[in-house]
Design a protein around this motif. Structure first.
Motif, PDB file in Angstrom:
ATOM      1  N   ARG A 108       2.311  16.104  -6.009  1.00  0.00           N
ATOM      2  CA  ARG A 108       1.785  16.778  -4.809  1.00  0.00           C
ATOM      3  C   ARG A 108       1.603  15.706  -3.890  1.00  0.00           C
ATOM      4  NH1 ARG A 108      -3.422  15.765  -4.617  1.00  0.00           N
ATOM      5  NH2 ARG A 108      -4.597  15.375  -6.641  1.00  0.00           N
ATOM      6  N   LEU A 109       1.807  16.121  -2.460  1.00  0.00           N
ATOM      7  CA  LEU A 109       1.533  15.276  -1.461  1.00  0.00           C
ATOM      8  C   LEU A 109      -0.240  15.222  -1.229  1.00  0.00           C
ATOM      9  CD1 LEU A 109       4.132  16.375   0.922  1.00  0.00           C
ATOM     10  CD2 LEU A 109       4.116  14.210  -0.288  1.00  0.00           C
ATOM     11  N   GLY A 110      -0.834  14.206  -0.674  1.00  0.00           N
ATOM     12  CA  GLY A 110      -2.216  14.123  -0.425  1.00  0.00           C
ATOM     13  C   GLY A 110      -2.648  12.778   0.213  1.00  0.00           C
ATOM     14  N   ALA A 155       0.817  -1.367   0.012  1.00  0.00           N
ATOM     15  CA  ALA A 155       0.033  -0.239  -0.219  1.00  0.00           C
ATOM     16  C   ALA A 155       0.881   1.271  -0.212  1.00  0.00           C
ATOM     17  CB  ALA A 155      -0.833   0.034   1.075  1.00  0.00           C
ATOM     18  N   ALA A 156       2.039   1.347   0.817  1.00  0.00           N
ATOM     19  CA  ALA A 156       2.634   2.530   0.810  1.00  0.00           C
ATOM     20  C   ALA A 156       3.591   2.608  -0.516  1.00  0.00           C
ATOM     21  CB  ALA A 156       3.931   2.041   1.926  1.00  0.00           C
ATOM     22  N   GLN A 157       3.944   1.689  -1.152  1.00  0.00           N
ATOM     23  CA  GLN A 157       4.443   1.937  -2.525  1.00  0.00           C
ATOM     24  C   GLN A 157       3.542   2.399  -3.594  1.00  0.00           C
ATOM     25  OE1 GLN A 157       3.842  -0.744  -5.255  1.00  0.00           O
ATOM     26  NE2 GLN A 157       4.644   1.056  -6.442  1.00  0.00           N
ATOM     27  N   ALA A 158       2.213   1.729  -3.299  1.00  0.00           N
ATOM     28  CA  ALA A 158       1.364   2.306  -4.318  1.00  0.00           C
ATOM     29  C   ALA A 158       0.984   3.873  -4.087  1.00  0.00           C
ATOM     30  CB  ALA A 158      -0.170   1.620  -4.327  1.00  0.00           C
ATOM     31  N   HIS A 159       0.716   4.223  -2.939  1.00  0.00           N
ATOM     32  CA  HIS A 159       0.675   5.538  -2.732  1.00  0.00           C
ATOM     33  C   HIS A 159       1.622   6.627  -3.025  1.00  0.00           C
ATOM     34  CE1 HIS A 159      -2.506   8.374  -1.172  1.00  0.00           C
ATOM     35  NE2 HIS A 159      -1.450   8.959  -0.558  1.00  0.00           N
ATOM     36  N   ASP A 207      -5.677   9.132  -8.617  1.00  0.00           N
ATOM     37  CA  ASP A 207      -6.780   8.019  -9.013  1.00  0.00           C
ATOM     38  C   ASP A 207      -7.750   8.188  -8.163  1.00  0.00           C
ATOM     39  OD1 ASP A 207      -5.391   7.320  -6.788  1.00  0.00           O
ATOM     40  OD2 ASP A 207      -4.750   5.409  -7.458  1.00  0.00           O
ATOM     41  N   GLY A 208      -8.098   8.929  -7.302  1.00  0.00           N
ATOM     42  CA  GLY A 208      -9.149   9.033  -6.547  1.00  0.00           C
ATOM     43  C   GLY A 208      -9.246   8.012  -5.347  1.00  0.00           C
ATOM     44  N   VAL A 209      -7.925   7.397  -5.113  1.00  0.00           N
ATOM     45  CA  VAL A 209      -7.934   6.385  -3.979  1.00  0.00           C
ATOM     46  C   VAL A 209      -7.320   6.959  -2.901  1.00  0.00           C
ATOM     47  CG1 VAL A 209      -7.163   4.067  -3.363  1.00  0.00           C
ATOM     48  CG2 VAL A 209      -8.048   4.709  -5.883  1.00  0.00           C
ATOM     49  N   SER A 210      -7.759   6.798  -1.564  1.00  0.00           N
ATOM     50  CA  SER A 210      -7.103   7.287  -0.593  1.00  0.00           C
ATOM     51  C   SER A 210      -5.810   6.005  -0.051  1.00  0.00           C
ATOM     52  CB  SER A 210      -8.057   7.606   0.576  1.00  0.00           C
ATOM     53  OG  SER A 210      -8.355   6.345   1.153  1.00  0.00           O
ATOM     54  N   VAL A 211      -5.021   6.575   0.655  1.00  0.00           N
ATOM     55  CA  VAL A 211      -4.056   5.696   1.498  1.00  0.00           C
ATOM     56  C   VAL A 211      -4.812   4.883   2.370  1.00  0.00           C
ATOM     57  CG1 VAL A 211      -3.581   7.369   3.415  1.00  0.00           C
ATOM     58  CG2 VAL A 211      -1.785   5.730   2.273  1.00  0.00           C
TER      59      VAL A 211
END
Length: 468
Positions: free
Chosen positions: A253-255, A240-244, A260-264
């Motif tokens: 940008r950070l967020g 998950a960390a790699q994907a985000h 892709d509209g997907v949250s961490v």
């Protein structure tokens, strides 16, 4: 949309449907004909064999395209079992099934009666009827686990004292090179991915990963300075960390939410990690693990997260390059949702709520099973479908959901919240809001149910359902 009870059924629309069961569960499926028996190994879809003709499993979501099932197939039975083998389902949150069509519209939901000693649960079946397909809610469990499943479906199961094969977790892309300290940004727009202690050779889900780059040692040294226990690296969090980190680098940008509209948080639950509590660092700038840990220790909130004694697992990934040429980091710190955590969390919320009522001279609220079922299902639904409202996407209201769960209460009230990391934080927030405070201190209420789920855009979703 249909709220199903055991034995209830609903016609399915044409085309594919998705069946999702969020939470600390393994989802699998058995493809059978009219005899109810599998034809062979290929008819069993599970995490180590995630696809068959007309069926594909990804995390907690099973996608079915009934017309594309193998020749002769007339039924697909959806099965859930605890993600931690040997755990009784009764020690976990009740599984809640949600079925959506190809357009993302909810077709049906089913929350079975809470299991007890069962370790495998037949949740629902998709079956052919005439020229169409229907969904039937089941809720049948096996206390004898895979042995009972094998007996009824003809699955060959070999059980001995040796450990089960390691579950395969998708490995992040291998490193493609990175700029060294002081080097200019990479000229290419294609990010360079670095997953610290990356999962290049996946282990079993709970096996510790090797600390190849020293990040874990640095983090645990900082934790030991204040007496916090060490964390271990987790493959699901690493994925998950790699994907985000990759998503942030692609956007420049950070967020919390990627382009892709997907949250961490959705990436974490999508990787199969159900959490009780979670912390994250989303950072740009540091170039090495040493610089990253130094950054965390310089500022109060990042330092508090790094040293939080509640966390047991961690993972970090960084991506260099991308649109801006910066280095983007995602660090995840978590504690998994273990058996008994959900009842304990709910009990703590009830206790804090009753303490507020006692301060106002009111009688305490009693926990009600039907209100608890409805509240838990609604928190899980908000997390799964990424919405936040007292009105569901289908238009149901709190009293509708309470009645569907079997409540006979004449008066119903609801508080919801999202993003809070603990029972204390969520009750404090409700008490600081006049409308929510009024529900907590309403004299007419006599009973309560609590729901909690992790995931979705906000990370945590809480529900208080009151009745009187």
């Amino acid at each position: 949309m249909s709220e199903l009870v055991p034995g209830g059924n609903v016609p399915l629309p044409g085309g594919s449907v998705t069946v999702r069961v969020p939470g600390p569960f393994d989802v699998s499926a058995l493809v059978t004909d009219d005899s109810g028996k599998v034809r062979g190994d290929a008819d069993f879809v599970f995490y180590n064999q995630p696809s068959a003709p007309g069926a594909r499993l990804r995390g907690d979501t099973l996608t079915l395209d009934p017309p594309r099932l193998r020749s002769g197939a007339t039924r697909v039975t959806v099965v859930v079992s605890p993600a931690d083998p040997g755990t009784a389902l009764g020690r976990l949150p009740a599984p809640a099934l949600q079925v959506t069509d190809s357009g993302g519209r909810t077709v049906a939901r089913f929350a079975p009666p809470r299991p007890r000693q069962e370790t495998v649960l037949l949740l629902a079946e998709v079956y052919r009827r005439g020229g169409g397909w229907k969904l039937r809610a089941l809720g049948q469990g096996y206390a004898d686990g895979l042995a009972g499943l094998a007996r009824d479906f003809g699955v060959d199961v070999v059980e001995d004292a040796t450990p089960s094969p390691a579950r395969q977790t998708p490995a992040p892309p291998p490193p493609t090179g990175s700029p060294g300290p002081g080097a200019p940004p990479m000229p290419t727009a294609r990010p360079s991915v670095h997953t610290l202690s990356a999962v290049t050779a996946p282990h079993a889900r709970h096996a510790p990963l090797p600390d190849r780059d020293g990040f874990l040692g640095l983090a645990n040294s900082a934790r030991a300075d204040v007496g916090s226990p060490p964390v271990t690296l987790d493959a699901r969090l690493a994925f998950a960390a790699q994907a985000h980190a990759s998503a942030m680098a692609a956007a420049g940008r950070l967020g919390v939410e990627g382009p892709d509209g997907v949250s961490v948080y959705q990436r974490i639950t999508g990787a199969g990690y159900a959490y009780l509590t979670l912390g994250e660092h989303l950072v740009s700038g540091p170039r090495t693990p040493v610089e990253f840990i130094a950054y965390c220790l310089r500022t109060e909130q990042p330092r508090r997260t790094l040293r939080d004694p509640a966390f047991t697992h961690a993972a970090v990934a960084y991506v260099s390059g991308g649109r801006s040429g910066d280095t983007y980091w995602t660090a995840l710190w978590a504690r998994p949702l273990a058996p008994g955590d959900l009842p304990r969390t709910a009990a703590e919320v009830v206790g804090l709520t009753n303490r507020e009522r006692a301060r106002s001279g009111l009688h305490p609220l009693s926990v009600d099973p039907a209100l608890t079922t409805a509240a838990q299902a609604y928190s899980a639904d908000m997390a799964a479908r990424a919405f936040y409202s007292h009105t569901s996407p289908e238009g149901t209201q709190p009293w509708d959901r309470a009645a569907a769960a079997g409540s006979r209460m004449r008066t119903i009230g609801e508080n919801i919240a999202c993003g809070q990391r603990s029972p204390g934080e969520v009750v404090e927030g409700w008490m600081n809001s006049p409308g929510h405070r009024a529900n907590i201190l309403k004299r007419d209420f006599t009973h309560i149910g609590i729901g909690f789920a992790g995931g979705g855009p906000a990370g945590t979703y809480w529900t208080q359902l009151f009745g009187g």
